[in-house]
Design a protein around this motif. Structure first.
Motif, PDB file in Angstrom:
ATOM      1  N   HIS A 294       0.874  -1.171   0.000  1.00  0.00           N
ATOM      2  CA  HIS A 294       0.000   0.000   0.000  1.00  0.00           C
ATOM      3  C   HIS A 294       0.908   1.216   0.000  1.00  0.00           C
ATOM      4  O   HIS A 294       1.593   1.481   0.976  1.00  0.00           O
ATOM      5  CB  HIS A 294      -0.917  -0.005   1.223  1.00  0.00           C
ATOM      6  N   HIS A 295       0.918   1.921  -1.124  1.00  0.00           N
ATOM      7  CA  HIS A 295       1.842   3.048  -1.282  1.00  0.00           C
ATOM      8  C   HIS A 295       1.081   4.282  -1.733  1.00  0.00           C
ATOM      9  O   HIS A 295       0.447   4.276  -2.788  1.00  0.00           O
ATOM     10  CB  HIS A 295       2.925   2.701  -2.301  1.00  0.00           C
ATOM     11  N   SER A 296       1.142   5.338  -0.923  1.00  0.00           N
ATOM     12  CA  SER A 296       0.562   6.623  -1.302  1.00  0.00           C
ATOM     13  C   SER A 296       1.669   7.499  -1.840  1.00  0.00           C
ATOM     14  O   SER A 296       2.693   7.681  -1.185  1.00  0.00           O
ATOM     15  CB  SER A 296      -0.089   7.295  -0.091  1.00  0.00           C
ATOM     16  N   GLY A 297       1.459   8.044  -3.030  1.00  0.00           N
ATOM     17  CA  GLY A 297       2.464   8.907  -3.633  1.00  0.00           C
ATOM     18  C   GLY A 297       3.149   8.252  -4.814  1.00  0.00           C
ATOM     19  O   GLY A 297       2.870   7.113  -5.192  1.00  0.00           O
ATOM     20  N   LEU A 298       4.042   8.996  -5.380  1.00  0.00           N
ATOM     21  CA  LEU A 298       4.769   8.630  -6.587  1.00  0.00           C
ATOM     22  C   LEU A 298       5.732   7.471  -6.346  1.00  0.00           C
ATOM     23  O   LEU A 298       6.372   7.393  -5.304  1.00  0.00           O
ATOM     24  CB  LEU A 298       5.535   9.871  -7.053  1.00  0.00           C
ATOM     25  N   ALA A 299       5.812   6.566  -7.322  1.00  0.00           N
ATOM     26  CA  ALA A 299       6.800   5.481  -7.282  1.00  0.00           C
ATOM     27  C   ALA A 299       7.118   5.067  -8.715  1.00  0.00           C
ATOM     28  O   ALA A 299       6.431   5.466  -9.654  1.00  0.00           O
ATOM     29  CB  ALA A 299       6.280   4.295  -6.477  1.00  0.00           C
ATOM     30  N   ASP A 300       8.145   4.251  -8.863  1.00  0.00           N
ATOM     31  CA  ASP A 300       8.541   3.730 -10.168  1.00  0.00           C
ATOM     32  C   ASP A 300       8.305   2.223 -10.156  1.00  0.00           C
ATOM     33  O   ASP A 300       8.956   1.499  -9.403  1.00  0.00           O
ATOM     34  CB  ASP A 300      10.018   4.047 -10.432  1.00  0.00           C
ATOM     35  N   TYR A 301       7.357   1.764 -10.987  1.00  0.00           N
ATOM     36  CA  TYR A 301       6.997   0.347 -11.016  1.00  0.00           C
ATOM     37  C   TYR A 301       7.640  -0.390 -12.192  1.00  0.00           C
ATOM     38  O   TYR A 301       7.167  -1.457 -12.579  1.00  0.00           O
ATOM     39  CB  TYR A 301       5.469   0.214 -11.049  1.00  0.00           C
ATOM     40  N   SER A 302       8.711   0.167 -12.738  1.00  0.00           N
ATOM     41  CA  SER A 302       9.395  -0.490 -13.853  1.00  0.00           C
ATOM     42  C   SER A 302      10.767  -1.024 -13.440  1.00  0.00           C
ATOM     43  O   SER A 302      11.609  -1.295 -14.284  1.00  0.00           O
ATOM     44  CB  SER A 302       9.556   0.492 -15.021  1.00  0.00           C
ATOM     45  N   LYS A 303      10.983  -1.164 -12.141  1.00  0.00           N
ATOM     46  CA  LYS A 303      12.281  -1.630 -11.635  1.00  0.00           C
ATOM     47  C   LYS A 303      12.311  -3.155 -11.543  1.00  0.00           C
ATOM     48  O   LYS A 303      11.319  -3.788 -11.174  1.00  0.00           O
ATOM     49  CB  LYS A 303      12.538  -1.055 -10.237  1.00  0.00           C
TER      50      LYS A 303
END
Length: 200
Positions: free
Chosen positions: A176-185
């Motif tokens: 559960h993540h609120s905010g920006l992240a990079d899901y292409s790692k």
């Protein structure tokens, strides 16, 4: 005129920073680009966690049911997706952090969309869904366009955009993540692969 040239010579860097700041303030895509550069470092990312029951007691989030509607009007609920890993992303077209992370979500989607045990629920929360549809079309994204078809459980979404949730095959919230992240790692793909290998 001579005074202006002298001022620019002495304050050129400041002038450039002011112009950049104005561009970032006015242009949503410019802000999204800057945020994407920050997200690409991975410092904002969250990790898949262990199931709550290992920490003591069952999770109340396990049976929370999110109901969404696709562009054709068909309704889908998370309760019907047991046995699959579910990636849920709440976003809006006006949200710069959402725009910043969308290319990474598209890359993730491209990699896993054909996996039979993986489901993507990208839920648009624009007041006018046409704005979200137009944004996806304009950018050439192929991510599923979904809207909420009922109340969104607070276990999944508390008002922050973007918010991302990953459910395991038992329906347990594992991220559960609120905010920006990079899901292409690759590190994120490794965690998703581990969830996909688990038995329901």
């Amino acid at each position: 005129m001579e005074y202006l040239k002298k001022w620019i010579r002495n304050n050129g860097a400041t002038a450039i920073l002011v112009v950049l700041f104005i561009v970032l303030l006015i242009n949503t895509d410019a802000r999204a680009w800057l945020m994407r550069q920050i997200a690409s470092t991975g410092i904002l990312n969250s990790s898949i966690s262990e199931p709550k029951e290992k920490e003591g007691g069952p999770s109340s989030a396990r049976y929370a049911d999110l109901i969404v509607r696709n562009e054709e009007g068909a309704v889908l609920s998370t309760s019907a997706l047991k046995g699959k890993v579910v990636f849920i992303n709440f976003w809006a077209s006006w949200c710069p952090p959402c725009r910043a992370e969308f290319p990474s979500i598209q890359e993730f989607y491209n990699r896993y969309s054909n996996h039979p045990q993986m489901v993507f629920l990208t839920v648009n929360l624009d007041e006018n869904p046409v704005l979200g549809k137009n944004y996806i079309k304009e950018k050439g994204f192929t991510i599923p366009f979904l809207t909420s078809a009922g109340n969104i459980p607070r276990e999944y979404f508390n008002g922050s955009l973007p918010t991302t949730v990953v459910l395991d095959k038992k329906g347990e919230i594992r991220l559960h993540h609120s905010g920006l992240a990079d899901y292409s790692k690759d590190s994120f793909y490794f965690q998703i692969d581990a969830l996909l290998k688990q038995k329901p």
